[in-house]
Design a protein around this motif. Sequence first.
Motif, mmCIF file in Angstrom:
data_model
loop_
_atom_site.group_PDB
_atom_site.id
_atom_site.type_symbol
_atom_site.label_atom_id
_atom_site.label_comp_id
_atom_site.label_asym_id
_atom_site.label_seq_id
_atom_site.Cartn_x
_atom_site.Cartn_y
_atom_site.Cartn_z
ATOM 1 N N ASP A 1 0.835 -1.207 0.000
ATOM 2 C CA ASP A 1 0.000 0.000 0.000
ATOM 3 C C ASP A 1 0.870 1.257 0.000
ATOM 4 O O ASP A 1 0.632 2.199 -0.759
ATOM 5 N N GLU B 1 -2.123 4.872 -13.735
ATOM 6 C CA GLU B 1 -2.287 3.580 -13.066
ATOM 7 C C GLU B 1 -1.106 2.658 -13.326
ATOM 8 O O GLU B 1 -0.570 2.034 -12.395
ATOM 9 N N TRP C 1 1.837 1.017 -10.507
ATOM 10 C CA TRP C 1 2.205 -0.387 -10.314
ATOM 11 C C TRP C 1 3.657 -0.653 -10.689
ATOM 12 O O TRP C 1 4.338 -1.443 -10.021
ATOM 13 N N ASP D 1 -7.634 3.987 -6.058
ATOM 14 C CA ASP D 1 -8.096 2.825 -6.828
ATOM 15 C C ASP D 1 -7.072 1.684 -6.763
ATOM 16 O O ASP D 1 -7.441 0.517 -6.620
ATOM 17 N N ALA D 2 -5.789 2.023 -6.874
ATOM 18 C CA ALA D 2 -4.740 0.998 -6.865
ATOM 19 C C ALA D 2 -4.655 0.307 -5.506
ATOM 20 O O ALA D 2 -4.518 -0.923 -5.426
ATOM 21 N N MET E 1 -7.084 -0.011 -3.330
ATOM 22 C CA MET E 1 -8.275 -0.861 -3.200
ATOM 23 C C MET E 1 -8.131 -2.136 -4.028
ATOM 24 O O MET E 1 -8.542 -3.215 -3.603
ATOM 25 N N GLU E 2 -7.524 -1.997 -5.206
ATOM 26 C CA GLU E 2 -7.305 -3.185 -6.051
ATOM 27 C C GLU E 2 -6.338 -4.150 -5.375
ATOM 28 O O GLU E 2 -6.545 -5.369 -5.403
ATOM 29 N N LEU E 3 -5.295 -3.616 -4.758
ATOM 30 C CA LEU E 3 -4.343 -4.469 -4.047
ATOM 31 C C LEU E 3 -5.028 -5.197 -2.895
ATOM 32 O O LEU E 3 -4.785 -6.386 -2.669
ATOM 33 N N GLU E 4 -5.891 -4.502 -2.174
ATOM 34 C CA GLU E 4 -6.622 -5.132 -1.079
ATOM 35 C C GLU E 4 -7.552 -6.219 -1.597
ATOM 36 O O GLU E 4 -7.692 -7.282 -0.979
ATOM 37 N N ALA E 5 -8.183 -5.983 -2.741
ATOM 38 C CA ALA E 5 -9.063 -6.992 -3.335
ATOM 39 C C ALA E 5 -8.267 -8.242 -3.703
ATOM 40 O O ALA E 5 -8.742 -9.377 -3.514
ATOM 41 N N VAL E 6 -7.053 -8.048 -4.224
ATOM 42 C CA VAL E 6 -6.190 -9.186 -4.563
ATOM 43 C C VAL E 6 -5.840 -9.962 -3.294
ATOM 44 O O VAL E 6 -5.868 -11.201 -3.275
ATOM 45 N N ARG F 1 -8.864 -11.974 -2.158
ATOM 46 C CA ARG F 1 -9.100 -13.113 -3.044
ATOM 47 C C ARG F 1 -8.115 -14.237 -2.753
ATOM 48 O O ARG F 1 -8.487 -15.415 -2.688
#
Length: 202
Positions: A24, A80, A84, A176-177, A179-184, A187
């Motif tokens: 993060d 974006e 990354w 957004d990035a 949140m995407e990392l947290e979603a990964v 999962r």
Amino acid sequence: MTTARDLFTIALDAEPEHSVGQGDLSLSLAGAELVDLLRAEAIGLDEELIVPGLQSDLDDRLLDAAASALVRQAPYENVEDWLWRRGRDLAAAYQGVFEEDGLLTRARRGRLSFGAERMELVDSPARRSAQSRWQEDEPVLGALAAAVGIRRGEGHRDDAASGDEAVTTVLAAVNDAVMELEAVRQRRSIENAAFANVWRVP
């Protein structure tokens, strides 16, 4: 001090309950570098594309490294993708530079953990400058810190009103990035739990 250095300092100074993950923080640091490059007019944004400006000495080796990493020919990189790519292990890079500059010391009890190592900031003008900026409710620093879960106490604002469209674009991309990392992470956690349960079935 750059926004990115101030952000790293604030992350290390955060209370233990606000511990920050390296992934993060690395994404947010990459966003902070973009903000610094925008303010130095080393880049501009064409919607979400990073358009490099004139190359010049930015008087900070980490920011110079960021400028050197820019894609300088069309098609340019979007914000974006930059987060990354540049953000990979960026927190560890800041740790290394802070140690070299004598701003960090290894300690038994620290704010941010890098593997088995725990680090804490030494008292320095750079640290006091970052703390002052934090207490002054500087909105961009507050937004970048909030993206990684660090919020100011009561009586302080926590808004991202920078008044600059390009900076606002960067801050939104950082959120957004993260949140995407947290979603990964979630999962993978679910997948690992499901895999572990397979072996528990008689």
